[in-house]
Write a protein that holds these residues in place. Structure first.
Motif, PDB file in Angstrom:
ATOM      1  N   SER A 178       0.836  -1.199   0.000  1.00 26.53           N
ATOM      2  CA  SER A 178       0.000   0.000   0.000  1.00 26.53           C
ATOM      3  C   SER A 178       0.871   1.248   0.000  1.00 26.53           C
ATOM      4  O   SER A 178       1.800   1.381   0.810  1.00 26.53           O
ATOM      5  CB  SER A 178      -0.904  -0.005   1.240  1.00 26.53           C
ATOM      6  OG  SER A 178      -1.444   1.277   1.479  1.00 26.53           O
ATOM      7  N   GLN A 179       0.568   2.171  -0.910  1.00 26.48           N
ATOM      8  CA  GLN A 179       1.343   3.422  -0.957  1.00 26.48           C
ATOM      9  C   GLN A 179       1.125   4.269   0.297  1.00 26.48           C
ATOM     10  O   GLN A 179       2.011   5.028   0.712  1.00 26.48           O
ATOM     11  CB  GLN A 179       0.994   4.229  -2.217  1.00 26.48           C
ATOM     12  CG  GLN A 179      -0.407   4.839  -2.252  1.00 26.48           C
ATOM     13  CD  GLN A 179      -1.428   3.889  -2.839  1.00 26.48           C
ATOM     14  OE1 GLN A 179      -1.277   2.668  -2.735  1.00 26.48           O
ATOM     15  NE2 GLN A 179      -2.466   4.420  -3.462  1.00 26.48           N
ATOM     16  N   TYR A 180      -0.043   4.112   0.933  1.00 20.13           N
ATOM     17  CA  TYR A 180      -0.315   4.861   2.163  1.00 20.13           C
ATOM     18  C   TYR A 180       0.585   4.361   3.307  1.00 20.13           C
ATOM     19  O   TYR A 180       1.143   5.156   4.068  1.00 20.13           O
ATOM     20  CB  TYR A 180      -1.783   4.713   2.558  1.00 20.13           C
ATOM     21  CG  TYR A 180      -2.754   5.202   1.516  1.00 20.13           C
ATOM     22  CD1 TYR A 180      -2.910   6.566   1.266  1.00 20.13           C
ATOM     23  CD2 TYR A 180      -3.519   4.300   0.769  1.00 20.13           C
ATOM     24  CE1 TYR A 180      -3.808   7.023   0.305  1.00 20.13           C
ATOM     25  CE2 TYR A 180      -4.416   4.740  -0.194  1.00 20.13           C
ATOM     26  CZ  TYR A 180      -4.554   6.104  -0.420  1.00 20.13           C
ATOM     27  OH  TYR A 180      -5.446   6.555  -1.377  1.00 20.13           O
ATOM     28  N   ARG A 181       0.700   3.045   3.413  1.00 19.62           N
ATOM     29  CA  ARG A 181       1.545   2.478   4.469  1.00 19.62           C
ATOM     30  C   ARG A 181       3.026   2.740   4.175  1.00 19.62           C
ATOM     31  O   ARG A 181       3.818   2.935   5.101  1.00 19.62           O
ATOM     32  CB  ARG A 181       1.274   0.977   4.603  1.00 19.62           C
ATOM     33  CG  ARG A 181      -0.167   0.672   4.977  1.00 19.62           C
ATOM     34  CD  ARG A 181      -0.402  -0.823   5.174  1.00 19.62           C
ATOM     35  NE  ARG A 181      -1.826  -1.140   5.231  1.00 19.62           N
ATOM     36  CZ  ARG A 181      -2.324  -2.340   5.449  1.00 19.62           C
ATOM     37  NH1 ARG A 181      -1.513  -3.372   5.635  1.00 19.62           N
ATOM     38  NH2 ARG A 181      -3.639  -2.553   5.492  1.00 19.62           N
ATOM     39  N   ILE A 228       4.500   8.258  -2.387  1.00 18.17           N
ATOM     40  CA  ILE A 228       3.303   7.891  -3.160  1.00 18.17           C
ATOM     41  C   ILE A 228       3.695   7.477  -4.577  1.00 18.17           C
ATOM     42  O   ILE A 228       3.194   6.485  -5.124  1.00 18.17           O
ATOM     43  CB  ILE A 228       2.302   9.060  -3.194  1.00 18.17           C
ATOM     44  CG1 ILE A 228       1.776   9.382  -1.788  1.00 18.17           C
ATOM     45  CG2 ILE A 228       1.139   8.750  -4.132  1.00 18.17           C
ATOM     46  CD1 ILE A 228       0.938   8.290  -1.165  1.00 18.17           C
ATOM     47  N   THR A 253      -3.497  10.372  -4.737  1.00 19.34           N
ATOM     48  CA  THR A 253      -2.831   9.265  -4.058  1.00 19.34           C
ATOM     49  C   THR A 253      -2.986   7.923  -4.767  1.00 19.34           C
ATOM     50  O   THR A 253      -2.307   6.961  -4.397  1.00 19.34           O
ATOM     51  CB  THR A 253      -3.376   9.113  -2.623  1.00 19.34           C
ATOM     52  OG1 THR A 253      -4.801   8.970  -2.665  1.00 19.34           O
ATOM     53  CG2 THR A 253      -3.013  10.317  -1.776  1.00 19.34           C
ATOM     54  N   GLU A 254      -3.845   7.852  -5.798  1.00 18.21           N
ATOM     55  CA  GLU A 254      -4.086   6.569  -6.461  1.00 18.21           C
ATOM     56  C   GLU A 254      -3.940   6.611  -7.976  1.00 18.21           C
ATOM     57  O   GLU A 254      -4.021   5.573  -8.632  1.00 18.21           O
ATOM     58  CB  GLU A 254      -5.487   6.051  -6.081  1.00 18.21           C
ATOM     59  CG  GLU A 254      -5.622   5.784  -4.583  1.00 18.21           C
ATOM     60  CD  GLU A 254      -6.965   5.187  -4.206  1.00 18.21           C
ATOM     61  OE1 GLU A 254      -7.733   4.828  -5.119  1.00 18.21           O
ATOM     62  OE2 GLU A 254      -7.243   5.075  -2.994  1.00 18.21           O
TER      63      GLU A 254
END
Length: 402
Positions: free
Chosen positions: A211-214, A272, A308-309
């Motif tokens: 996950s790019q957030y993690r 990201i 972010t995606e």
């Protein structure tokens, strides 16, 4: 008249005679006075020796904290190389003690390899990988995890020793607690990040990745831990000079803090980009496929998710932030140039501009050459080096409480 002058001269000479008498009295003092005088000398010598010893301990603490920050720097580099070599998902289990021992026999390696085959990276991305190739990526991730454990030991053992000896100041104790908490958080968050790449979903069926957030949270907390250790280490080793509290100096301090913020924001945007492999979508500069603003920059819905995606938007934002960062640093350098700064502060200002120029050049080269591992790893390391320079400058410009 002559008698008055004579009396005046006698009064002026009186203190001299009294001083001479006092010195003679001290010289010819009794043995008791000599013992007292020697005791005072010994006490003064003892206090001076104690002060020197405390300064030595302070330096040792400073070097220890800077050493820990250096280990965190190394962990960031290793983490970047692990991601770029696609090694991060090779170890599918995590255990703080058992995980310290890698497979040693052929049977253990085959068991580890068969376990790896049950997860998305093998199923959808690396079905042709051999056992020897698996060993290479396994050892890369293993080195990264063991490096994290090394940081924990190097930080915790001396911290306990200095605390037990009473060498840590009251102000530093809560900071050490924060750093220890961040270390624990980093380990747990690292595994939480890896787990996101081990779960099978629509995304992992194309290119399995974490996950790019993690990933952003993991990198961000590493930067915060590094900043705290580096700043605390400097506080033990070098003392910033007292600077005049003028409006220009106040503005310069604010600019240095603003640069820290924009550098950190740019690094998070880079995380990201890394999480989405967004460095591979538009490999041209300054335009993106002959357009200043690409057509698919807002292709996703809802619109806010593009930042972010959507790989295109992520790369576009990182480009803008990178150019904004180097512009802000150049503005700070121009503002500081006519101001009379101490030698170290001037050196930090010049180094900040130089590293910013190298960093933006590395970023452009990484993009144009389709993200080769050496360039990409250098670019990630350069971001932390730039952050270090900004920390150093902010430290040199900080206001000293008198």
């Amino acid at each position: 008249m002559a008698s008055k002058l004579f009396a005046r001269a006698a009064s002026l000479q009186a203190p001299v005679r009294i001083s001479q008498i006092s010195r003679n009295a001290i010289t010819n003092a009794s043995p008791l006075h000599r013992v007292y005088r020697n005791t005072l000398k010994k006490e003064f010598s003892h206090n001076a020796s104690k002060t020197s010893s405390l300064r030595t301990v302070d330096k040792a603490i400073g070097y220890w904290l800077l050493g820990c920050s250096g280990l965190v720097f190394g962990a960031v580099i290793l983490g970047g190389v692990t991601r770029l070599t696609e090694s991060g998902l090779s170890m599918v289990k995590w255990h703080i003690i058992k995980g310290m021992r890698p497979p040693t026999s052929q049977e253990e390696w085959l068991e580890e390899f068969n376990t790896y085959k049950q997860y998305p990276e093998f199923k959808f991305s690396k079905r042709d990988i051999t056992l020897e190739e698996f060993k290479r990526i396994f050892y890369m991730e293993y080195l990264h995890r063991m490096w994290g454990r090394l940081i924990g030991v190097v930080f915790t053992v001396p911290a306990i020793y200095y605390l037990m000896r009473g060498r840590i100041s009251k102000a530093m104790k809560p900071r050490l607690a924060i750093y220890f908490s961040l270390l624990i958080f980093q380990g747990l968050l690292g595994w939480h990040m890896v787990k996101s790449g081990l779960m099978e979903n629509d995304r992992t069926r194309t290119v399995p990745r974490v996950s790019q957030y993690r990933l952003m949270a993991h990198l961000g907390s590493a930067f915060l831990l590094y900043a705290g250790l580096f700043w605390s280490g400097l506080s033990y080793l070098i003392k910033p000079e007292q600077l005049p509290w003028t409006p220009k100096m106040k503005t310069l301090r604010s600019l240095s803090h603003g640069n820290l913020a924009i550098i950190f924001t740019t690094v998070m945007a880079g995380a990201i980009v890394a999480g989405l492999d967004a460095g591979l979508v538009y490999n041209s500069f300054p335009k993106m496929a002959d357009r200043w603003i690409p057509a698919d920059i807002m292709a996703n819905t809802p619109k806010w998710k593009n930042f972010t995606e959507n790989p295109t938007t992520a790369q576009f934002v990182h480009r803008i932030l990178g150019l904004t960062t180097v512009s802000c640093i150049f503005g700070l350098w121009c503002f500081a140039k006519p101001i009379a700064l101490p030698r170290r502060a001037r050196l930090a200002t010049n180094c900040l501009l130089a590293v910013a120029g190298v960093q933006v050049s590395l970023g452009i080269a990484t993009l144009l050459y389709y993200v080769p591992t050496p360039l990409a790893a250098s670019h990630q390391s350069g971001s932390l080096l730039l952050f270090t320079n900004a920390l150093w400058l902010a430290y040199e410009l900080k206001k000293i409480k008198v």
